[in-house]
Each structure stands twice: as C-alpha cells, then as structure tokens.
Design a protein around this motif. Structure first.
Motif, PDB file in Angstrom:
ATOM      1  N   MET A 175      28.834  39.635  16.442  1.00  0.00           N
ATOM      2  CA  MET A 175      29.310  40.152  17.730  1.00  0.00           C
ATOM      3  C   MET A 175      30.500  41.086  17.501  1.00  0.00           C
ATOM      4  N   LEU A 176      30.380  42.331  17.953  1.00  0.00           N
ATOM      5  CA  LEU A 176      31.459  43.298  17.810  1.00  0.00           C
ATOM      6  C   LEU A 176      32.492  43.098  18.920  1.00  0.00           C
ATOM      7  N   LYS A 177      33.763  43.176  18.545  1.00  0.00           N
ATOM      8  CA  LYS A 177      34.846  43.015  19.514  1.00  0.00           C
ATOM      9  C   LYS A 177      35.372  44.382  19.940  1.00  0.00           C
ATOM     10  N   ALA A 178      35.616  44.534  21.246  1.00  0.00           N
ATOM     11  CA  ALA A 178      36.045  45.828  21.776  1.00  0.00           C
ATOM     12  C   ALA A 178      37.359  45.704  22.533  1.00  0.00           C
ATOM     13  N   LEU A 179      38.192  46.738  22.384  1.00  0.00           N
ATOM     14  CA  LEU A 179      39.401  46.884  23.194  1.00  0.00           C
ATOM     15  C   LEU A 179      39.191  48.080  24.111  1.00  0.00           C
ATOM     16  N   LEU A 180      39.484  47.910  25.401  1.00  0.00           N
ATOM     17  CA  LEU A 180      39.326  48.976  26.387  1.00  0.00           C
ATOM     18  C   LEU A 180      40.705  49.508  26.761  1.00  0.00           C
ATOM     19  N   VAL A 181      40.869  50.837  26.713  1.00  0.00           N
ATOM     20  CA  VAL A 181      42.158  51.456  27.034  1.00  0.00           C
ATOM     21  C   VAL A 181      41.941  52.513  28.110  1.00  0.00           C
ATOM     22  N   ASP A 182      42.496  52.270  29.289  1.00  0.00           N
ATOM     23  CA  ASP A 182      42.381  53.219  30.406  1.00  0.00           C
ATOM     24  C   ASP A 182      43.492  52.908  31.394  1.00  0.00           C
ATOM     25  N   ASP A 183      44.104  53.937  31.958  1.00  0.00           N
ATOM     26  CA  ASP A 183      45.224  53.691  32.870  1.00  0.00           C
ATOM     27  C   ASP A 183      44.769  53.272  34.265  1.00  0.00           C
ATOM     28  N   GLU A 184      43.476  53.358  34.556  1.00  0.00           N
ATOM     29  CA  GLU A 184      42.977  52.961  35.869  1.00  0.00           C
ATOM     30  C   GLU A 184      42.249  51.625  35.773  1.00  0.00           C
ATOM     31  N   GLN A 185      42.718  50.649  36.549  1.00  0.00           N
ATOM     32  CA  GLN A 185      42.162  49.304  36.492  1.00  0.00           C
ATOM     33  C   GLN A 185      40.684  49.284  36.866  1.00  0.00           C
ATOM     34  N   ASN A 186      40.292  50.092  37.843  1.00  0.00           N
ATOM     35  CA  ASN A 186      38.882  50.122  38.248  1.00  0.00           C
ATOM     36  C   ASN A 186      37.980  50.548  37.100  1.00  0.00           C
ATOM     37  N   ASN A 187      38.435  51.530  36.316  1.00  0.00           N
ATOM     38  CA  ASN A 187      37.640  51.975  35.169  1.00  0.00           C
ATOM     39  C   ASN A 187      37.502  50.869  34.133  1.00  0.00           C
ATOM     40  N   LEU A 188      38.596  50.146  33.894  1.00  0.00           N
ATOM     41  CA  LEU A 188      38.549  49.032  32.947  1.00  0.00           C
ATOM     42  C   LEU A 188      37.574  47.958  33.414  1.00  0.00           C
ATOM     43  N   ASP A 189      37.664  47.601  34.679  1.00  0.00           N
ATOM     44  CA  ASP A 189      36.809  46.539  35.218  1.00  0.00           C
ATOM     45  C   ASP A 189      35.337  46.945  35.198  1.00  0.00           C
ATOM     46  N   ASN A 190      35.051  48.194  35.566  1.00  0.00           N
ATOM     47  CA  ASN A 190      33.660  48.657  35.585  1.00  0.00           C
ATOM     48  C   ASN A 190      33.066  48.692  34.180  1.00  0.00           C
ATOM     49  N   LEU A 191      33.858  49.182  33.220  1.00  0.00           N
ATOM     50  CA  LEU A 191      33.367  49.248  31.844  1.00  0.00           C
ATOM     51  C   LEU A 191      33.148  47.847  31.284  1.00  0.00           C
ATOM     52  N   GLU A 192      34.067  46.943  31.567  1.00  0.00           N
ATOM     53  CA  GLU A 192      33.911  45.561  31.107  1.00  0.00           C
ATOM     54  C   GLU A 192      32.647  44.936  31.697  1.00  0.00           C
ATOM     55  N   VAL A 235      28.213  42.945  21.840  1.00  0.00           N
ATOM     56  CA  VAL A 235      29.605  43.372  21.961  1.00  0.00           C
ATOM     57  C   VAL A 235      30.307  42.502  22.999  1.00  0.00           C
ATOM     58  N   SER A 236      31.552  42.154  22.716  1.00  0.00           N
ATOM     59  CA  SER A 236      32.366  41.384  23.653  1.00  0.00           C
ATOM     60  C   SER A 236      33.679  42.116  23.896  1.00  0.00           C
ATOM     61  N   VAL A 237      34.232  41.957  25.083  1.00  0.00           N
ATOM     62  CA  VAL A 237      35.504  42.590  25.424  1.00  0.00           C
ATOM     63  C   VAL A 237      36.635  41.656  25.012  1.00  0.00           C
ATOM     64  N   ALA A 238      37.383  42.062  23.994  1.00  0.00           N
ATOM     65  CA  ALA A 238      38.477  41.232  23.488  1.00  0.00           C
ATOM     66  C   ALA A 238      39.778  41.485  24.233  1.00  0.00           C
ATOM     67  N   GLY A 239      39.912  42.679  24.839  1.00  0.00           N
ATOM     68  CA  GLY A 239      41.146  42.982  25.546  1.00  0.00           C
ATOM     69  C   GLY A 239      41.022  44.228  26.397  1.00  0.00           C
ATOM     70  N   LYS A 240      41.918  44.337  27.395  1.00  0.00           N
ATOM     71  CA  LYS A 240      41.993  45.511  28.263  1.00  0.00           C
ATOM     72  C   LYS A 240      43.465  45.874  28.436  1.00  0.00           C
ATOM     73  N   VAL A 241      43.814  47.141  28.186  1.00  0.00           N
ATOM     74  CA  VAL A 241      45.196  47.594  28.339  1.00  0.00           C
ATOM     75  C   VAL A 241      45.206  48.934  29.061  1.00  0.00           C
TER      76      VAL A 241
END
Length: 259
Positions: free
Chosen positions: A1-18, A28-34
């Motif tokens: 399982m690949l771990k991913a970090l999501l980086v975006d200044d807009e919370q909606n974009n982070l939530d939608n991508l997750e 793939v799993s979401v390990a973090g969002k910043v």
C-alpha cells in the motif's frame, strides 16, 4: 500500500482528493493532509511517504519552492494544479506527472498507475527524480505576474498588482481602488478581473466587490457582513462568499487556538 501526503491550501480540494483516493483508487492510502509548504516540511520531517500530491500556487511559498527546499526527496510527486500557464508548460515539457483541477477520477487513476509502475523499477525511479530536478531548475518560481496592463484612453497603464487594494463593479466598468487612495475606472467587467487575478489573494466577496486580502483591516458580521479595508473603504460581503473569504484570511493570519 502506497502512502500519500496531500498538500493544498484549500480544504475542499484536500477533502475531495482524499475521498477519490479512498473510494475510487486501489493501492494507496492518505497518510496526511496539510495546507502549505511549512506544514508539509514539518510533516515530512516526521513521516515517510511514497507519493506527494502537490498544489503549485499556494499563499507564501509555491509547490516548486517546497520541493527546492527539500534535500533529495525520495517520494514521487504528482502536481495538482489549476493555475499558471507557464508552470503547466514546464511540467508538460519535463514529463513529470500532473493532474488538472477540478480533478477527474480517470485522470487521478491514470497518474497513479504510472506511479505504481515506476515503483517496480529502480531505473524508472531514478529517471523520475532526474526529470523533477530538471523541472525545478527551469521552472519560474515567481509565476504570478507583478504588473497588470490596464487599458486607458490613448494607451495602457501598467499598475503593480500589489498596489490594488480592492475592485468595485460599476456596470460594465470596474473601479480600481489603489493603496495610495487613487481610483481608476477601467472598461472591463469585474468578472474579467476575477478571471485574471490570483484568487488566492484577490477574493470575490460579493457580486460587486473583490478585495486584496493583504489590505483587509476588519471583518464584521453586523449589518449582514462587512469587510473594512485599510484605505477606509467598507464593502458588503455575501453570506455564501464569507466562508471562502475567511478561509483565505486564515491562511494569512495568526490565530489563537479554540479551547
């Protein structure tokens, strides 16, 4: 399982991508969002990751700035961008992976499949890192224009973007309120300026107003909502735009934690 970090200044974009990664993508799993480069650096100093989904144009440091500041990153980068024609051209030319906003499921799945194949080949990983290095050497880190060309009777007036405090609709015209208290009436609609200016800094708070968040002095919920500017102007803010405005302001402001 690949771990991913999501980086975006807009919370909606982070939530939608997750959500799409969790429900429409395998392996793939979401390990973090910043939300910005500083948070990403802090997270990466404490965790390992296989894939970095990275926005380019963020308040403060860009995605390019973040990558340039990291010492020999050993993860795969997938750029997620909706801005900067120059940056997109540079990414395409370098052959690194990117996804355009708004993110489509099929584009996300295709990019992930490319990444998965690279992890099966040491040579492919090395080539990917070389391409990324070349991109960072050639990409324009200051992708946002410094001036705006405003048509005037008999010529063009070149104004520093940072000198614009707010913009006010006046029919098919727009009144530009500058930091030095001067006004300019331009024969362009407010929508045309909304499409042209960086929406991370210039926020549409009402059908009639755009404000430069760097020159906002106060936000009031009284009288239906008002934004007070440092030059003394006060603009109404619509209820549906208030959340976006506050999100942008929070990224540029120090705030006390809620208890």
């Amino acid at each position: 399982m690949l771990k991913a970090l999501l980086v975006d200044d807009e919370q909606n974009n982070l939530d939608n991508l997750e959500f799409m990664l969790m429900h429409d993508c395998e392996g793939v799993s979401v390990a973090g969002k910043v939300h910005n480069a500083d948070e990403a650096r802090d997270w990466l100093s404490r965790h390992s990751v296989d894939i970095l989904f990275l926005d380019i144009n963020m308040p403060g440091e860009t995605g390019f700035d973040l990558l340039k500041s990291l010492h020999q990153p050993n993860f795969k980068v997938i750029f997620v961008t909706a801005y900067s024609e120059y940056s997109l051209q540079a990414i395409k030319a370098s052959a690194v992976d990117y996804i355009l906003k708004p993110v489509k499921i099929e584009d996300l799945q295709f990019a992930l499949e490319r990444v998965k194949k690279m992890f099966t080949s040491t040579l492919a990983i090395e080539q990917s890192q070389q391409l990324l290095h070349q991109l960072l050497q050639t990409a324009n880190y200051n992708t946002l224009p410094k001036k705006i060309a405003l048509p005037q009777l008999g010529g063009i007036n070149y104004v520093d973007v940072e000198d614009i405090a707010s913009l006010e609709a006046d029919g098919n015209y727009t009144i530009i309120h500058k930091v030095d208290m001067q006004k300019m009436v331009i024969s362009k609609s407010l929508k045309e300026f909304d499409d042209l200016l960086d929406t991370h800094i210039f926020v549409r708070i009402h059908k009639s107003y755009i404000v430069n968040i760097h020159y906002v002095k106060e936000y009031s919920t009284l009288d239906g909502g008002m934004v007070k500017m440092r030059d003394g102007n006060e603009w109404s803010i619509s209820r549906r735009q208030a959340d976006l405005f506050l999100e942008r302001m929070n990224h540029h402001s120090l705030s006390f934690k809620k208890h």
